[in-house]
Motif scaffolding. Sequence first.
Motif, PDB file in Angstrom:
ATOM      1  N   ILE A   1      -7.903  -8.031 -19.070  1.00 38.09           N
ATOM      2  CA  ILE A   1      -8.003  -6.570 -19.068  1.00 38.09           C
ATOM      3  C   ILE A   1      -8.245  -6.090 -17.641  1.00 38.09           C
ATOM      4  O   ILE A   1      -9.163  -6.553 -16.965  1.00 38.09           O
ATOM      5  N   ALA A   2      -7.429  -5.170 -17.185  1.00 40.51           N
ATOM      6  CA  ALA A   2      -7.547  -4.661 -15.821  1.00 40.51           C
ATOM      7  C   ALA A   2      -8.825  -3.849 -15.651  1.00 40.51           C
ATOM      8  O   ALA A   2      -9.127  -2.972 -16.461  1.00 40.51           O
ATOM      9  N   SER A   3      -9.566  -4.144 -14.590  1.00 43.53           N
ATOM     10  CA  SER A   3     -10.774  -3.394 -14.259  1.00 43.53           C
ATOM     11  C   SER A   3     -10.585  -2.610 -12.963  1.00 43.53           C
ATOM     12  O   SER A   3     -11.191  -1.564 -12.760  1.00 43.53           O
ATOM     13  N   THR A   4      -9.746  -3.152 -12.091  1.00 43.90           N
ATOM     14  CA  THR A   4      -9.386  -2.462 -10.851  1.00 43.90           C
ATOM     15  C   THR A   4      -7.899  -2.645 -10.605  1.00 43.90           C
ATOM     16  O   THR A   4      -7.276  -3.579 -11.121  1.00 43.90           O
ATOM     17  N   ALA A   5      -7.343  -1.737  -9.813  1.00 43.83           N
ATOM     18  CA  ALA A   5      -5.939  -1.849  -9.418  1.00 43.83           C
ATOM     19  C   ALA A   5      -5.852  -1.634  -7.911  1.00 43.83           C
ATOM     20  O   ALA A   5      -6.470  -0.713  -7.372  1.00 43.83           O
ATOM     21  N   THR A   6      -5.112  -2.508  -7.246  1.00 46.13           N
ATOM     22  CA  THR A   6      -4.887  -2.359  -5.810  1.00 46.13           C
ATOM     23  C   THR A   6      -3.504  -1.758  -5.616  1.00 46.13           C
ATOM     24  O   THR A   6      -2.504  -2.305  -6.100  1.00 46.13           O
ATOM     25  N   LEU A   7      -3.460  -0.624  -4.935  1.00 44.70           N
ATOM     26  CA  LEU A   7      -2.228   0.150  -4.812  1.00 44.70           C
ATOM     27  C   LEU A   7      -1.737   0.190  -3.365  1.00 44.70           C
ATOM     28  O   LEU A   7      -2.527   0.119  -2.419  1.00 44.70           O
ATOM     29  N   ILE A   8      -0.412   0.313  -3.219  1.00 42.03           N
ATOM     30  CA  ILE A   8       0.205   0.419  -1.886  1.00 42.03           C
ATOM     31  C   ILE A   8       0.361   1.893  -1.559  1.00 42.03           C
ATOM     32  O   ILE A   8       1.069   2.630  -2.268  1.00 42.03           O
ATOM     33  N   VAL A   9      -0.311   2.345  -0.501  1.00 40.16           N
ATOM     34  CA  VAL A   9      -0.361   3.790  -0.208  1.00 40.16           C
ATOM     35  C   VAL A   9      -0.210   4.067   1.276  1.00 40.16           C
ATOM     36  O   VAL A   9      -0.350   3.172   2.116  1.00 40.16           O
ATOM     37  N   ASN A  10       0.047   5.351   1.585  1.00 41.06           N
ATOM     38  CA  ASN A  10      -0.004   5.783   2.983  1.00 41.06           C
ATOM     39  C   ASN A  10      -1.412   6.290   3.274  1.00 41.06           C
ATOM     40  O   ASN A  10      -2.282   6.310   2.395  1.00 41.06           O
ATOM     41  N   GLY A  11      -1.643   6.722   4.504  1.00 43.27           N
ATOM     42  CA  GLY A  11      -2.981   7.125   4.913  1.00 43.27           C
ATOM     43  C   GLY A  11      -3.538   8.291   4.113  1.00 43.27           C
ATOM     44  O   GLY A  11      -4.705   8.274   3.695  1.00 43.27           O
ATOM     45  N   TYR A  12      -2.704   9.301   3.858  1.00 42.99           N
ATOM     46  CA  TYR A  12      -3.158  10.467   3.111  1.00 42.99           C
ATOM     47  C   TYR A  12      -3.516  10.076   1.675  1.00 42.99           C
ATOM     48  O   TYR A  12      -4.549  10.498   1.148  1.00 42.99           O
ATOM     49  N   GLN A  13      -2.656   9.295   1.055  1.00 40.02           N
ATOM     50  CA  GLN A  13      -2.911   8.860  -0.320  1.00 40.02           C
ATOM     51  C   GLN A  13      -4.200   8.033  -0.417  1.00 40.02           C
ATOM     52  O   GLN A  13      -4.958   8.162  -1.377  1.00 40.02           O
ATOM     53  N   ALA A  14      -4.432   7.208   0.599  1.00 37.64           N
ATOM     54  CA  ALA A  14      -5.657   6.396   0.622  1.00 37.64           C
ATOM     55  C   ALA A  14      -6.888   7.301   0.592  1.00 37.64           C
ATOM     56  O   ALA A  14      -7.836   7.072  -0.171  1.00 37.64           O
ATOM     57  N   ASN A  15      -6.887   8.345   1.423  1.00 41.01           N
ATOM     58  CA  ASN A  15      -8.024   9.281   1.471  1.00 41.01           C
ATOM     59  C   ASN A  15      -8.220   9.992   0.129  1.00 41.01           C
ATOM     60  O   ASN A  15      -9.352  10.150  -0.348  1.00 41.01           O
ATOM     61  N   GLU A  16      -7.123  10.419  -0.487  1.00 43.13           N
ATOM     62  CA  GLU A  16      -7.202  11.131  -1.759  1.00 43.13           C
ATOM     63  C   GLU A  16      -7.738  10.237  -2.875  1.00 43.13           C
ATOM     64  O   GLU A  16      -8.517  10.669  -3.723  1.00 43.13           O
ATOM     65  N   LEU A  17      -7.330   8.977  -2.864  1.00 41.86           N
ATOM     66  CA  LEU A  17      -7.795   8.043  -3.888  1.00 41.86           C
ATOM     67  C   LEU A  17      -9.272   7.708  -3.719  1.00 41.86           C
ATOM     68  O   LEU A  17     -10.015   7.572  -4.697  1.00 41.86           O
TER      69      LEU A  17
END
Length: 232
Positions: free
Chosen positions: A195-211
């Motif tokens: 069962i997934a507890s965390t997800a590692t996502l591929i993002v740009n700088g802006y998306q990283a800040n928003e997440l």
Amino acid sequence: MGKKKFSYKASKTIKIIACLLITVLLMFVVQPMLYKSQSKIAEIVVATTYIPKGTEITSTNVQVKEVGSYGLPTQVITDKTLVIGQRAQVDIVSGDYITAGKIGDKRDALDAGEILKAGKSLVTVTLDTAAAGVSTNLVRSDFVNVAIAKEDDMGQITIIEPADLKNIQVFSIENTRGQNVESLRAASAESDDIIASTATLIVNGYQANELIKAEYTGKIHLIFVKRGGMDE
């Protein structure tokens, strides 16, 4: 009456003889041939360690092993030198037979180094429930939209789907112990571990800040969009 009786007895005798001949054929012809084919030994290449997708295979990852040749996959590799230096195209579990479809010289597009070279980053977000991570359906390279659930002082919940957090690619998914969920599924691990507890996502700088903001101000829910590769 006598002819009919004779005909019935003759027919019965023929059937018995036929059954005996078939039995003899099975015992002394077919069975030995089957046993001989099953007892043949073949040398094949097998994994000695877990090899994540995209990993360059070295001599420490594989070995040549003698196994029964009966029922072996047609594309199984028998020469270790054909495997060394290749990259795993799928996650390979220790003990797996190495077949042509599992290896190749194509570099994994989701290699962390390649992602950084492309000017992207990796950010890990928390998934509070199995539903937030699309249960057990997400896999590496999937594309997702990110929804954020925020609760106000009155207990009212608002769902926000930022336009800048759509079509984000999944790098990996992990359980509560930080283990790669996809690899555990391949190894038929216990249900609680996949069962997934965390997800590692591929993002740009802006998306990283928003997440990162969303991590502290609300609850993140992933919405599956499509399967795909890095270049989609």
